[in-house]
Design a protein around this motif. Sequence first.
Motif, PDB file in Angstrom:
ATOM      1  N   SER A 297      22.822  14.763 -22.210  1.00 36.08           N
ATOM      2  CA  SER A 297      23.731  13.947 -21.396  1.00 36.08           C
ATOM      3  C   SER A 297      23.986  12.642 -22.147  1.00 36.08           C
ATOM      4  N   VAL A 298      24.998  11.903 -21.709  1.00 37.67           N
ATOM      5  CA  VAL A 298      25.263  10.588 -22.303  1.00 37.67           C
ATOM      6  C   VAL A 298      24.051   9.679 -22.108  1.00 37.67           C
ATOM      7  N   ASN A 299      23.373   9.844 -20.980  1.00 43.43           N
ATOM      8  CA  ASN A 299      22.207   9.026 -20.684  1.00 43.43           C
ATOM      9  C   ASN A 299      21.117   9.196 -21.746  1.00 43.43           C
ATOM     10  N   ASP A 300      20.975  10.394 -22.281  1.00 43.81           N
ATOM     11  CA  ASP A 300      19.967  10.647 -23.317  1.00 43.81           C
ATOM     12  C   ASP A 300      20.274   9.825 -24.572  1.00 43.81           C
ATOM     13  N   PHE A 301      21.543   9.706 -24.919  1.00 45.77           N
ATOM     14  CA  PHE A 301      21.934   8.893 -26.074  1.00 45.77           C
ATOM     15  C   PHE A 301      21.620   7.414 -25.819  1.00 45.77           C
ATOM     16  N   VAL A 302      21.843   6.969 -24.577  1.00 39.62           N
ATOM     17  CA  VAL A 302      21.571   5.568 -24.239  1.00 39.62           C
ATOM     18  C   VAL A 302      20.080   5.267 -24.352  1.00 39.62           C
ATOM     19  N   ILE A 303      19.239   6.193 -23.886  1.00 38.97           N
ATOM     20  CA  ILE A 303      17.788   5.999 -23.979  1.00 38.97           C
ATOM     21  C   ILE A 303      17.363   5.882 -25.445  1.00 38.97           C
ATOM     22  N   LYS A 304      17.855   6.774 -26.266  1.00 37.90           N
ATOM     23  CA  LYS A 304      17.506   6.747 -27.690  1.00 37.90           C
ATOM     24  C   LYS A 304      18.010   5.464 -28.350  1.00 37.90           C
ATOM     25  N   ALA A 305      19.226   5.065 -28.036  1.00 37.59           N
ATOM     26  CA  ALA A 305      19.790   3.844 -28.628  1.00 37.59           C
ATOM     27  C   ALA A 305      18.981   2.617 -28.218  1.00 37.59           C
ATOM     28  N   LEU A 306      18.591   2.544 -26.948  1.00 35.18           N
ATOM     29  CA  LEU A 306      17.792   1.411 -26.489  1.00 35.18           C
ATOM     30  C   LEU A 306      16.433   1.390 -27.187  1.00 35.18           C
ATOM     31  N   ALA A 307      15.831   2.554 -27.346  1.00 30.12           N
ATOM     32  CA  ALA A 307      14.529   2.627 -28.007  1.00 30.12           C
ATOM     33  C   ALA A 307      14.611   2.119 -29.443  1.00 30.12           C
ATOM     34  N   LEU A 308      15.651   2.507 -30.160  1.00 29.19           N
ATOM     35  CA  LEU A 308      15.817   2.055 -31.544  1.00 29.19           C
ATOM     36  C   LEU A 308      16.147   0.565 -31.605  1.00 29.19           C
ATOM     37  N   ALA A 309      16.923   0.081 -30.617  1.00 29.11           N
ATOM     38  CA  ALA A 309      17.258  -1.344 -30.593  1.00 29.11           C
ATOM     39  C   ALA A 309      16.010  -2.199 -30.391  1.00 29.11           C
ATOM     40  N   ILE A 348      10.019   7.229 -20.354  1.00 27.06           N
ATOM     41  CA  ILE A 348       9.961   8.015 -21.590  1.00 27.06           C
ATOM     42  C   ILE A 348       9.127   7.224 -22.582  1.00 27.06           C
ATOM     43  N   ARG A 349       7.905   7.669 -22.843  1.00 23.64           N
ATOM     44  CA  ARG A 349       7.000   6.969 -23.752  1.00 23.64           C
ATOM     45  C   ARG A 349       7.369   7.253 -25.211  1.00 23.64           C
ATOM     46  N   ASN A 350       7.207   6.227 -26.052  1.00 27.80           N
ATOM     47  CA  ASN A 350       7.455   6.357 -27.495  1.00 27.80           C
ATOM     48  C   ASN A 350       8.820   6.989 -27.766  1.00 27.80           C
ATOM     49  N   ALA A 351       9.828   6.506 -27.051  1.00 29.87           N
ATOM     50  CA  ALA A 351      11.156   7.134 -27.124  1.00 29.87           C
ATOM     51  C   ALA A 351      11.764   7.060 -28.516  1.00 29.87           C
ATOM     52  N   GLU A 352      11.351   6.047 -29.302  1.00 34.50           N
ATOM     53  CA  GLU A 352      11.957   5.905 -30.639  1.00 34.50           C
ATOM     54  C   GLU A 352      11.526   7.035 -31.576  1.00 34.50           C
ATOM     55  N   LEU A 356      16.689  13.677 -29.533  1.00 28.88           N
ATOM     56  CA  LEU A 356      17.541  13.665 -28.353  1.00 28.88           C
ATOM     57  C   LEU A 356      17.221  14.839 -27.431  1.00 28.88           C
ATOM     58  N   SER A 357      16.958  15.996 -28.017  1.00 26.32           N
ATOM     59  CA  SER A 357      16.661  17.165 -27.187  1.00 26.32           C
ATOM     60  C   SER A 357      15.334  16.993 -26.463  1.00 26.32           C
ATOM     61  N   ALA A 358      14.349  16.376 -27.134  1.00 31.60           N
ATOM     62  CA  ALA A 358      13.057  16.142 -26.491  1.00 31.60           C
ATOM     63  C   ALA A 358      13.198  15.139 -25.353  1.00 31.60           C
ATOM     64  N   ILE A 359      13.970  14.076 -25.586  1.00 30.42           N
ATOM     65  CA  ILE A 359      14.219  13.084 -24.539  1.00 30.42           C
ATOM     66  C   ILE A 359      14.920  13.732 -23.352  1.00 30.42           C
ATOM     67  N   SER A 360      15.918  14.579 -23.636  1.00 31.83           N
ATOM     68  CA  SER A 360      16.684  15.226 -22.573  1.00 31.83           C
ATOM     69  C   SER A 360      15.795  16.105 -21.708  1.00 31.83           C
ATOM     70  N   ASN A 361      14.978  16.942 -22.337  1.00 26.72           N
ATOM     71  CA  ASN A 361      14.112  17.841 -21.566  1.00 26.72           C
ATOM     72  C   ASN A 361      13.033  17.093 -20.796  1.00 26.72           C
ATOM     73  N   GLU A 362      12.466  16.048 -21.426  1.00 27.41           N
ATOM     74  CA  GLU A 362      11.434  15.274 -20.740  1.00 27.41           C
ATOM     75  C   GLU A 362      12.030  14.515 -19.557  1.00 27.41           C
ATOM     76  N   MET A 363      13.207  13.981 -19.746  1.00 23.12           N
ATOM     77  CA  MET A 363      13.869  13.247 -18.658  1.00 23.12           C
ATOM     78  C   MET A 363      14.179  14.185 -17.503  1.00 23.12           C
ATOM     79  N   ARG A 364      14.655  15.376 -17.812  1.00 23.43           N
ATOM     80  CA  ARG A 364      14.985  16.341 -16.767  1.00 23.43           C
ATOM     81  C   ARG A 364      13.720  16.767 -16.015  1.00 23.43           C
ATOM     82  N   ASP A 365      12.637  16.940 -16.761  1.00 22.67           N
ATOM     83  CA  ASP A 365      11.373  17.355 -16.143  1.00 22.67           C
ATOM     84  C   ASP A 365      10.830  16.245 -15.239  1.00 22.67           C
ATOM     85  N   LEU A 366      10.858  14.988 -15.733  1.00 25.11           N
ATOM     86  CA  LEU A 366      10.360  13.873 -14.925  1.00 25.11           C
ATOM     87  C   LEU A 366      11.195  13.685 -13.665  1.00 25.11           C
TER      88      LEU A 366
END
Length: 369
Positions: A297-309, A348-352, A356-366
């Motif tokens: 989802s777009v949200n998964d990209f936002v999570i990853k971008a925030l983690a890197l920022a 999402i711990r240690n998101a950086e 993206l696929s791991a973040i997406s699946n973990e977010m959906r599971d949580l």
Amino acid sequence: MPTNILMPALSPTMEKGNLSKWLKKEGDPIKSGDVIAEIETDKATMEYEAVDEGTLAKIVVPEGTHDVAVNAVIAVLAGEGEDVKAAASAKIATPKKEESGQPKSDAAKSGASSFETRPAAAPQDEGGRPQQAAPKPAPRPEEGAQAPVSKDEGPRVGANRIFSSPLARRLAKEAGIDLQRVLGSGPHGRVIARDIEDAKSGKGLRAPPAGAPGATTIAPAMSDDQIRSLYEDGSYELVPHDGMRRTIAQRLTAATNSMPTFYLTVDCDIGKLIAAREEINAAAPKDKDSKPAYKLSVNDFVIKALALALQRVPEANVSWTEAAMLRHKHSDVGVAVAMPNGLITPIIRNAETKSLSAISNEMRDLATR
């Protein structure tokens, strides 16, 4: 004797205004604090609040009239016990001029009226007050002008005044809302019309006093040990506060609690992100039931971008304790998820470090759990 209601000066430079609407008609009783008319300038529409009590005997300037001179008589008010018909037919005396023969200054004129911003016509000025001119001494009886009144007059909580506009007080009264519980977003915490609209939906309300119906208990602040226990040992660096940092924190906290806060937004073109998302999702491997291994989802990209920022700007990746800041080595990103009875924030711990696929699946599971 009848009292002349004068055209108010809504700013030190105002010379004329438009009488856009009468909110009272001839013969109506007037109480102190009633909004009787709307006055329009080139910048905003203001509400004219009555000071004296009596009966509106005569409307001299009809609504819709443009370019009414400041200090001109716009209506006549019959006082208590006065004959309304006699007051209406009495000769209207024009306000006297100063001894020098020059008209009164705008500062003196502004003392002859009371007014408030009308947000509906000028929302950009809803929280502001017109620039105030120097106060005028009480008018002489023969002038027949209304005495000035404090525009911030409002209900009190103990010895502390709750500042509110006449329009806000009127809306609160109509809606049955206690102004003492409304959080003001105007200058210096002033309650304005927008705050009453928010209060109708349950937003922007103070907690009831302790012991009152509906009162809630505010959770105490967490101790330093409790905050540090939320993170693994070794996952952060302790940065002791210096005097400047501690003072900045105190000032910012006070500013957030006592001053209106606004947020800036920016529009972003995410066309390339959407295209990449569609391409990645199309390439996702499928199981025997043709179910894809992930769906970004777009949200998964936002999570990853925030983690890197947060990794690029480590000064922002911190938590506050009274003794020191905790500068985190990893980016833990919380995501608000709405539920039927409230809101939770899975993390999402240690998101950086995650794809993206791991973040997406973990977010959906949580979110599901």
